[in-house]
Design a protein around this motif. Structure first.
Motif, short mmCIF file in Angstrom:
data_model
loop_
_atom_site.label_atom_id
_atom_site.label_comp_id
_atom_site.label_asym_id
_atom_site.label_seq_id
_atom_site.Cartn_x
_atom_site.Cartn_y
_atom_site.Cartn_z
N ARG A 229 1.00 -1.20 -0.01
CA ARG A 229 -0.10 -0.09 0.31
C ARG A 229 0.87 1.19 -0.21
NH1 ARG A 229 -0.45 1.77 5.27
NH2 ARG A 229 0.02 -0.10 7.58
N PRO A 230 0.74 2.64 -1.02
CA PRO A 230 1.28 3.32 -0.95
C PRO A 230 0.98 4.26 0.02
CG PRO A 230 -0.08 3.51 -2.40
CD PRO A 230 -0.61 2.40 -1.36
N ALA A 231 2.17 5.17 0.93
CA ALA A 231 1.77 6.03 1.74
C ALA A 231 0.66 6.79 1.22
CB ALA A 231 2.99 6.87 2.35
N THR A 232 0.06 6.99 2.45
CA THR A 232 -1.70 7.88 2.04
C THR A 232 -1.49 9.69 4.17
OG1 THR A 232 -3.57 7.26 2.43
CG2 THR A 232 -2.73 6.60 0.32
N ARG A 233 -2.51 10.40 3.81
CA ARG A 233 -2.82 11.40 4.53
C ARG A 233 -2.98 10.09 5.89
NH1 ARG A 233 -1.33 16.07 4.71
NH2 ARG A 233 -0.72 17.40 2.84
N SER A 234 -3.71 9.49 5.25
CA SER A 234 -4.71 8.59 6.38
C SER A 234 -4.24 7.49 6.49
CB SER A 234 -6.01 8.20 5.36
OG SER A 234 -6.26 7.02 4.93
N GLY A 235 -3.85 6.83 6.29
CA GLY A 235 -3.04 6.13 5.89
C GLY A 235 -3.04 4.49 6.09
N ALA A 236 -4.46 4.69 4.80
CA ALA A 236 -5.05 3.89 4.39
C ALA A 236 -5.03 3.36 2.98
CB ALA A 236 -6.77 3.44 5.05
N CYS A 237 -5.41 2.31 2.50
CA CYS A 237 -5.61 1.89 0.76
C CYS A 237 -5.94 1.07 0.44
CB CYS A 237 -4.01 1.61 0.08
SG CYS A 237 -4.18 1.50 -2.00
N PRO A 238 -8.08 1.58 0.68
CA PRO A 238 -8.98 0.67 0.25
C PRO A 238 -8.60 -1.32 -0.79
CG PRO A 238 -9.64 2.97 0.95
CD PRO A 238 -8.30 2.85 0.70
N GLY A 239 -8.74 -2.43 -0.53
CA GLY A 239 -8.39 -3.03 -1.39
C GLY A 239 -7.31 -4.03 -0.85
N ILE A 240 -6.51 -3.17 -0.52
CA ILE A 240 -5.15 -3.83 -0.69
C ILE A 240 -5.00 -4.65 1.20
CG2 ILE A 240 -2.21 -3.71 -1.16
CD1 ILE A 240 -3.49 -1.92 -3.66
N ARG A 241 -4.66 -5.72 1.08
CA ARG A 241 -3.43 -5.73 2.85
C ARG A 241 -2.36 -5.27 3.33
NH1 ARG A 241 -2.62 -12.14 2.13
NH2 ARG A 241 -1.15 -11.87 1.10
N PRO A 242 -3.01 -5.11 4.50
CA PRO A 242 -2.00 -4.30 5.49
C PRO A 242 -0.86 -4.72 5.88
CG PRO A 242 -3.51 -4.53 6.98
CD PRO A 242 -4.11 -5.27 5.36
N GLY A 243 0.28 -4.37 5.37
CA GLY A 243 1.28 -4.92 6.43
C GLY A 243 2.50 -4.31 5.82
N ILE A 244 2.63 -3.91 3.94
CA ILE A 244 4.05 -3.26 3.94
C ILE A 244 3.21 -2.15 3.22
CG2 ILE A 244 5.32 -3.20 2.06
CD1 ILE A 244 4.64 -6.34 1.55
N ARG A 245 4.04 -1.01 3.39
CA ARG A 245 3.92 -0.04 3.00
C ARG A 245 5.18 1.06 2.87
NH1 ARG A 245 4.63 5.71 5.60
NH2 ARG A 245 5.56 4.52 7.50
N VAL A 246 4.80 1.48 1.93
CA VAL A 246 5.77 1.78 0.71
C VAL A 246 5.54 3.46 0.81
CG1 VAL A 246 6.48 2.56 -1.79
CG2 VAL A 246 5.37 0.30 -0.88
N THR A 247 6.81 4.14 1.53
CA THR A 247 7.09 5.67 1.30
C THR A 247 8.21 6.61 0.70
OG1 THR A 247 6.58 7.55 2.71
CG2 THR A 247 7.73 5.45 3.68
N ASP A 248 9.12 7.81 0.90
CA ASP A 248 10.12 7.68 1.04
C ASP A 248 11.27 7.01 1.16
OD1 ASP A 248 11.08 9.99 2.88
OD2 ASP A 248 8.36 10.31 2.12
N LEU A 249 12.54 7.86 1.30
CA LEU A 249 13.48 6.55 1.74
C LEU A 249 13.78 7.61 3.11
CD1 LEU A 249 16.29 7.59 -1.03
CD2 LEU A 249 14.61 5.03 0.77
#
Length: 236
Positions: free
Chosen positions: A55-75
């Motif tokens: 799941r990509p980083a978002t302000r809410s930290g949520a990405c509906p429809g994708i299982r949680p556990g791995i977040r992609v963000t900047d370095l």
């Protein structure tokens, strides 16, 4: 549960991220282009046998429809948010990338799995960029307040996260100056499937020179054996 950042978004990062997520950790992937990485990894996850859940980083930290556990963000966000950091950036750029994250990395354990080399026309390592030294030593010298541990750089990326796939038990080496950091790295390896007896502590960070030189054999091995997973083993 440990929060682990993996800096880099290639095959090594993907293999480690999925296995560490499945072990119950919160995994953050640091990328220079996080949205593109999240899209690419999710496309990969739709293939048969692949594991989705990026799941990509978002302000809410949520990405509906994708299982949680791995977040992609900047370095910087990834390094600053984690307890343990894995360097899976391209070895030729690692020192520059990591020194730009000095504040985020200070005081943390950094497990360095990269190799810094020049490449031949076939894309295989042809020379070490730090002859007479090692990438791990250069990182430690540039970041003296970071606990650098070299490991997992003597094998195919799939073996890093599934060492039992090989017919002969491979070896995972640890090179670092801090005993506590090597204990942390060993625990991370255990979550990747490495039995204690397959892990060898070589000593200080200067001992990374030997394992880092193994990459110079990879081209010859692939040309002889074909593109099959392999890793260094110690017969005893």
């Amino acid at each position: 549960m440990t929060t682990i950042a993996i800096l880099g978004s290639g095959n090594v990062a993907r293999a480690l991220a999925v296995k560490l997520r499945d072990a119950g950790n919160e995994v953050i992937v640091g990328s220079r282009a996080p949205q593109r990485t999240a899209t690419d990894w999710n496309a990969f996850g739709t293939r048969p046998g692949a594991a989705p859940g990026i799941r990509p980083a978002t302000r809410s930290g949520a990405c509906p429809g994708i299982r949680p556990g791995i977040r992609v963000t900047d370095l910087a966000d990834a390094a600053g948010s984690a307890e343990v950091v894995v360097n899976a950036t391209p070895g030729h750029a690692s020192v520059e990338v990591l020194t730009g994250l000095t504040a985020e990395l200070t005081g943390k354990v950094l497990v360095d799995v990269a190799n810094a080399t020049a490449f031949d026309s076939d894309g295989f390592a042809s020379a070490l960029l730090y002859p007479g030294g090692s990438l791990a030593e250069e990182i430690q010298r540039a970041l003296p307040l970071v606990h650098v541990v070299k490991s997992l750089n003597t094998m195919h990326s799939s073996v890093m996260a599934d060492p039992a796939e090989l017919a002969v038990p491979p070896a995972a080496f640890l090179s670092g100056n801090d005993a506590g950091a090597k204990k942390t790295a060993g625990a991370l390896l255990a979550e990747l499937g490495w039995p204690t007896e397959w892990i060898i502590d070589l000593g200080g960070v200067e001992t990374a020179r030997g394992p880092e030189a193994f990459v110079l054999m990879v081209g010859g091995l692939v040309r002889t054996l074909g593109p099959v997973p392999f890793g260094m083993a110690v017969a005893r």
